[in-house]
Design a protein around this motif. Structure first.
Motif, mmCIF file in Angstrom:
data_model
loop_
_atom_site.group_PDB
_atom_site.id
_atom_site.type_symbol
_atom_site.label_atom_id
_atom_site.label_comp_id
_atom_site.label_asym_id
_atom_site.label_seq_id
_atom_site.Cartn_x
_atom_site.Cartn_y
_atom_site.Cartn_z
ATOM 1 N N ALA A 193 13.317 64.614 15.345
ATOM 2 C CA ALA A 193 13.915 63.368 14.859
ATOM 3 C C ALA A 193 13.141 62.128 15.286
ATOM 4 O O ALA A 193 13.544 61.011 14.961
ATOM 5 C CB ALA A 193 15.365 63.263 15.323
ATOM 6 N N GLY A 194 12.038 62.311 15.991
ATOM 7 C CA GLY A 194 11.185 61.176 16.302
ATOM 8 C C GLY A 194 11.658 60.345 17.476
ATOM 9 O O GLY A 194 12.458 60.781 18.307
ATOM 10 N N SER A 195 11.175 59.119 17.540
ATOM 11 C CA SER A 195 11.453 58.238 18.671
ATOM 12 C C SER A 195 12.885 57.712 18.629
ATOM 13 O O SER A 195 13.599 57.870 17.638
ATOM 14 C CB SER A 195 10.467 57.065 18.673
ATOM 15 O OG SER A 195 10.586 56.323 17.476
ATOM 16 N N ARG A 196 13.293 57.066 19.721
ATOM 17 C CA ARG A 196 14.650 56.541 19.839
ATOM 18 C C ARG A 196 14.679 55.106 19.318
ATOM 19 O O ARG A 196 14.095 54.213 19.904
ATOM 20 C CB ARG A 196 15.105 56.648 21.291
ATOM 21 C CG ARG A 196 15.055 58.097 21.771
ATOM 22 C CD ARG A 196 15.512 58.273 23.204
ATOM 23 N NE ARG A 196 15.450 59.689 23.572
ATOM 24 C CZ ARG A 196 16.058 60.238 24.616
ATOM 25 N NH1 ARG A 196 16.798 59.477 25.422
ATOM 26 N NH2 ARG A 196 15.946 61.522 24.873
ATOM 27 N N LEU A 197 15.388 54.926 18.210
ATOM 28 C CA LEU A 197 15.341 53.648 17.497
ATOM 29 C C LEU A 197 16.421 52.680 17.958
ATOM 30 O O LEU A 197 16.178 51.468 18.085
ATOM 31 C CB LEU A 197 15.481 53.919 15.997
ATOM 32 C CG LEU A 197 15.448 52.719 15.064
ATOM 33 C CD1 LEU A 197 14.075 52.054 15.108
ATOM 34 C CD2 LEU A 197 15.763 53.159 13.636
ATOM 35 N N ALA A 198 17.628 53.167 18.181
ATOM 36 C CA ALA A 198 18.740 52.312 18.600
ATOM 37 C C ALA A 198 19.701 53.109 19.456
ATOM 38 O O ALA A 198 19.837 54.324 19.280
ATOM 39 C CB ALA A 198 19.481 51.738 17.388
ATOM 40 N N CYS A 199 20.355 52.416 20.384
ATOM 41 C CA CYS A 199 21.174 53.101 21.375
ATOM 42 C C CYS A 199 22.418 52.273 21.667
ATOM 43 O O CYS A 199 22.390 51.038 21.627
ATOM 44 C CB CYS A 199 20.366 53.302 22.664
ATOM 45 S SG CYS A 199 21.177 54.224 23.991
ATOM 46 N N GLY A 200 23.523 52.961 21.965
ATOM 47 C CA GLY A 200 24.755 52.263 22.346
ATOM 48 C C GLY A 200 25.541 53.067 23.351
ATOM 49 O O GLY A 200 25.723 54.280 23.184
ATOM 50 N N VAL A 201 26.007 52.424 24.408
ATOM 51 C CA VAL A 201 26.819 53.082 25.429
ATOM 52 C C VAL A 201 28.236 53.258 24.899
ATOM 53 O O VAL A 201 28.832 52.321 24.353
ATOM 54 C CB VAL A 201 26.819 52.253 26.737
ATOM 55 C CG1 VAL A 201 27.749 52.877 27.764
ATOM 56 C CG2 VAL A 201 25.408 52.133 27.278
ATOM 57 N N VAL A 202 28.799 54.442 25.064
ATOM 58 C CA VAL A 202 30.164 54.695 24.642
ATOM 59 C C VAL A 202 31.122 54.091 25.667
ATOM 60 O O VAL A 202 31.054 54.403 26.855
ATOM 61 C CB VAL A 202 30.433 56.216 24.503
ATOM 62 C CG1 VAL A 202 31.874 56.445 24.063
ATOM 63 C CG2 VAL A 202 29.458 56.831 23.509
ATOM 64 N N GLU A 203 32.001 53.221 25.208
ATOM 65 C CA GLU A 203 32.935 52.526 26.101
ATOM 66 C C GLU A 203 34.370 52.714 25.636
ATOM 67 O O GLU A 203 34.621 52.971 24.466
ATOM 68 C CB GLU A 203 32.600 51.029 26.130
ATOM 69 C CG GLU A 203 31.210 50.748 26.660
ATOM 70 C CD GLU A 203 30.863 49.265 26.620
ATOM 71 O OE1 GLU A 203 31.573 48.547 25.876
ATOM 72 O OE2 GLU A 203 29.929 48.855 27.304
#
Length: 203
Positions: A193-203
């Motif tokens: 799936a390639g590089s990490r484009l966007a990330c979000g912490v689950v809250e």
């Protein structure tokens, strides 16, 4: 011949038809509603790219069949993207992978896929369907998984994160005609799936 339309409602997800509504062209108006969108109980992750720009949200809610996942994104290039839940709730743009201080990159701090220690892709608990972004840069995905609960995402000490990858996820589906020895380690780890484009912490 008269045909009857049978609708199946899974969990708490459904389509609400606005009775006698009109869209200005004489047609009925259909509004999509989901448990995660309406429920006050659940979790949410706000997705940001490596520059800190918000690109969307992912919401989680418990339903009768498992956990409903609702992803909404904007501003991305058209196409398919890998979407996964990762083991650590830490989205640092330039960071090291847990246990690998010599390797740095965008969002490596989020670790690997949730539930990946004794499984290979796509059997990780955090492996989700691909996210399709339209020509307008918008993407919307609703799915239900029984591989993790909302509590699983927030109960452990280091939390969890949602990741959008830059490339499509092939789910380690590599036919023998392309690779006689089967998928390699990278494919079994992330589905290429390639590089990490966007990330979000689950809250």
């Amino acid at each position: 011949m008269r045909r009857e339309l049978v609708g199946a409602v899974i969990g708490m997800t459904g389509l609400v038809l606005a009775g006698c509504g009109d869209d200005g062209g004489g047609g009925a108006v259909v509004e999509e509603t989901t448990a995660a969108a309406e429920s006050g109980v659940g979790s949410r992750a706000v997705l940001n790219d490596a520059e800190g720009t918000e690109v969307g949200t992912v919401r989680f809610a418990e339903v009768s069949a498992g956990t409903e996942v609702v992803a909404e994104v904007q501003g991305l290039e058209p196409g398919f993207y890998g979407l996964h839940v990762h083991t650590t709730g830490l989205c640092e743009p330039d960071s090291s992978a847990p246990g690998e201080p010599g390797t740095t990159g965008a969002f490596l701090s989020a670790g690997g896929h949730l539930g990946g220690e004794d499984a290979e892709h796509p059997e990780h608990a955090g492996d989700l369907p691909a996210l399709l972004v339209t020509e307008d840069g918008l993407g919307f995905l609703t799915t239900v998984t029984d591989r993790f609960s909302v509590q699983d995402l927030v109960a452990d000490d280091d939390g969890s994160a949602v990741m959008i990858h830059s490339d499509p996820d092939n789910y380690a589906n590599v036919p023998e005609r392309y690779a006689a020895d089967g998928p390699d380690e990278d494919t079994l780890g992330t589905g290429d799936a390639g590089s990490r484009l966007a990330c979000g912490v689950v809250e």
